[in-house]
Design a protein around this motif. Structure first.
Motif, short mmCIF file in Angstrom:
data_model
loop_
_atom_site.label_atom_id
_atom_site.label_comp_id
_atom_site.label_asym_id
_atom_site.label_seq_id
_atom_site.Cartn_x
_atom_site.Cartn_y
_atom_site.Cartn_z
N LEU A 153 2.62 4.53 12.55
CA LEU A 153 3.71 4.23 11.79
C LEU A 153 4.10 5.18 10.61
O LEU A 153 3.63 5.47 9.61
CB LEU A 153 3.01 2.96 10.65
N SER A 154 5.03 6.17 11.22
CA SER A 154 5.12 7.53 10.50
C SER A 154 5.77 7.26 9.28
O SER A 154 5.53 7.92 8.19
CB SER A 154 6.11 8.20 11.40
N ASP A 155 6.73 6.19 9.11
CA ASP A 155 7.36 6.10 7.96
C ASP A 155 6.55 5.62 6.63
O ASP A 155 6.60 6.20 5.69
CB ASP A 155 8.37 5.14 8.23
N GLU A 156 5.66 4.89 7.01
CA GLU A 156 4.40 4.36 6.07
C GLU A 156 3.69 5.44 5.44
O GLU A 156 3.43 5.72 4.42
CB GLU A 156 3.59 3.31 6.54
N PHE A 157 3.18 6.62 6.48
CA PHE A 157 2.51 7.61 6.21
C PHE A 157 3.22 8.66 5.18
O PHE A 157 2.83 8.98 4.36
CB PHE A 157 1.92 8.15 7.41
N LEU A 158 4.55 8.67 5.51
CA LEU A 158 5.40 9.68 4.95
C LEU A 158 5.91 9.50 3.44
O LEU A 158 5.83 9.97 2.56
CB LEU A 158 6.52 9.96 5.84
#
Length: 395
Positions: A153-158
């Motif tokens: 979940l790249s967007d959540e981490f960023l």
């Protein structure tokens, strides 16, 4: 207009530099106070922002150098987590212009800077709506990844690191066979100061991936606490931040998330999985002699000074290394003291994500691994022997 900011924690300086630079100031940052004084000499700043608690040369030493040695009236602002009255009083007596206590928002810091030295002529005057907080502590988070190309979940981490200062994420690629490493490097691009990618060429299992990541992050001097979190974010990042808040405001050395069902919490499990979990947990409580409700939650935060005790040696098992961590704490500190160091904190949200690596068959195998742990960690002497034996097998 030029600003020099000195703080031994880079994760504090970077968002500060970005925001002030965005307002048109020319900003230099330094984590070493001695080097900061050298920059002060040649940079000739219009404002110095300095932390108090730094190794070697302290913030007060910096103020003394500016006010008494150089006899310079350049405005000085302190940005510190030190809230002791006598320190604040001494700082003002030395001639500082403002004292800002962490945590506080970047918006407030910028307002104070503007009030003290004004805005540069090059400023566009645009106000930021974001309210990023400059925290008192800096946290490293290890995220083990194996074949997470489709699930990460790249967007959540960023979004999390962009809105929460003081965090450094370390993604450990555990010998993935898909394009996980490529995805991680793309995630890291442009945020190298906040995201590390640690690549293990061969798959060693979650336990070893977490262990290597924790030991790697422990080398970073500006981190106060280091934890680990599952890549599928079955534990919410906001919940993880709550664990951090608990450890920084207490004497606990480890704060472990717990998937205890309670009113208002969004926690889901399959029925069969829940029955097996309860059986395993009963055995774990007997092994640890602790009333832990949930040792296996993949969200834990550690005080930096116990990292080597918990992760210094390879784990005996791949899946239930959490039990080994608590057992190592017990052996090192004694049961009574270890209990006082550990905190189990219920999560507000936890969801068993689809595609989880642990099958029902694997869960049954855990019972055998628990027997292995009980045998290996039966005494300090046994632990030493087991470690030597494990190294010989690996060799």
């Amino acid at each position: 207009m030029k600003i020099l900011a000195i703080d031994d924690q880079q994760l504090v300086l970077l968002p500060l530099q970005k925001r002030l630079s965005g307002l048109g100031y020319e900003v230099r940052i330094e984590t070493d106070a001695s080097k900061g004084l050298e920059i002060y000499e040649e940079f000739n700043p219009d404002l110095v922002v300095v932390d108090i608690n730094m190794p070697g040369v302290s913030g007060l030493d910096v103020v003394k150098h500016i006010r008494f040695f150089k006899k310079d009236k350049t405005p000085v602002m302190v940005l510190s987590g030190n809230t002791q009255d006598f320190i604040i009083t001494e700082a003002f007596e030395l001639g500082i212009n403002d004292y800002m206590k962490k945590p506080l928002s970047l918006n407030e810091i910028c307002a104070r800077v503007k009030n003290l030295i004004g805005l540069p002529k090059t400023s566009n005057g645009v106000k930021s709506n974001s309210n990023i907080m400059i925290q008192q502590r800096c946290v490293g988070v290890v995220i083990p990844c194996y074949n997470e190309e489709e699930r990460l979940l790249s967007d959540e981490f960023l979004t999390f690191i962009d809105k929460n200062s003081g965090y450094h994420l370390c993604f450990v690629n555990d010998g993935s066979k898909d394009k996980t490493l490529e995805v991680l490097h793309q995630l890291q691009k442009g945020r190298e100061d906040f995201i590390t990618v640690y690549d293990c060429e061969k798959n060693g299992g979650k336990a070893e991936a977490v262990r290597l990541g924790m030991l790697y992050m422990a080398k970073k001097e500006d981190l106060d606490y280091i934890g680990f979190l599952d890549a599928d974010l079955s534990t919410d990042l906001a919940d993880f931040d709550d664990l951090v808040k608990t450890i920084e405001t207490s004497d606990f050395k480890i704060v472990s998330g717990s998937r205890i069902a309670r009113m208002g919490a969004n926690i889901t499990k399959e029925s069969a999985r829940k029955i097996i979990s309860l059986t395993i947990n009963f055995i774990i409580r007997k092994i640890l002699s602790m009333d832990f409700k949930d040792t296996q939650c993949g969200a834990k935060i550690f005080h930096k000074d116990v990292i080597d005790i918990a992760f210094g040696k390879k784990f005996v098992t791949q899946w239930i290394f959490d039990v080994e961590i608590f057992k190592r704490m017990t052996i090192h500190f004694g049961l009574k003291k270890a209990k006082a160091m550990l905190c189990e904190q219920p999560l507000k949200r936890w969801i068993h994500a689809d595609g989880s690596k642990l099958s029902m068959k694997d869960s049954v195998k855990i019972v055998g691994q628990l027997g292995q742990i009980a045998w290996v960690y039966r005494s300090k002497k046994s632990v030493a022997k087991a470690t030597v034996s494990t190294k010989l097998k690996i060799a």
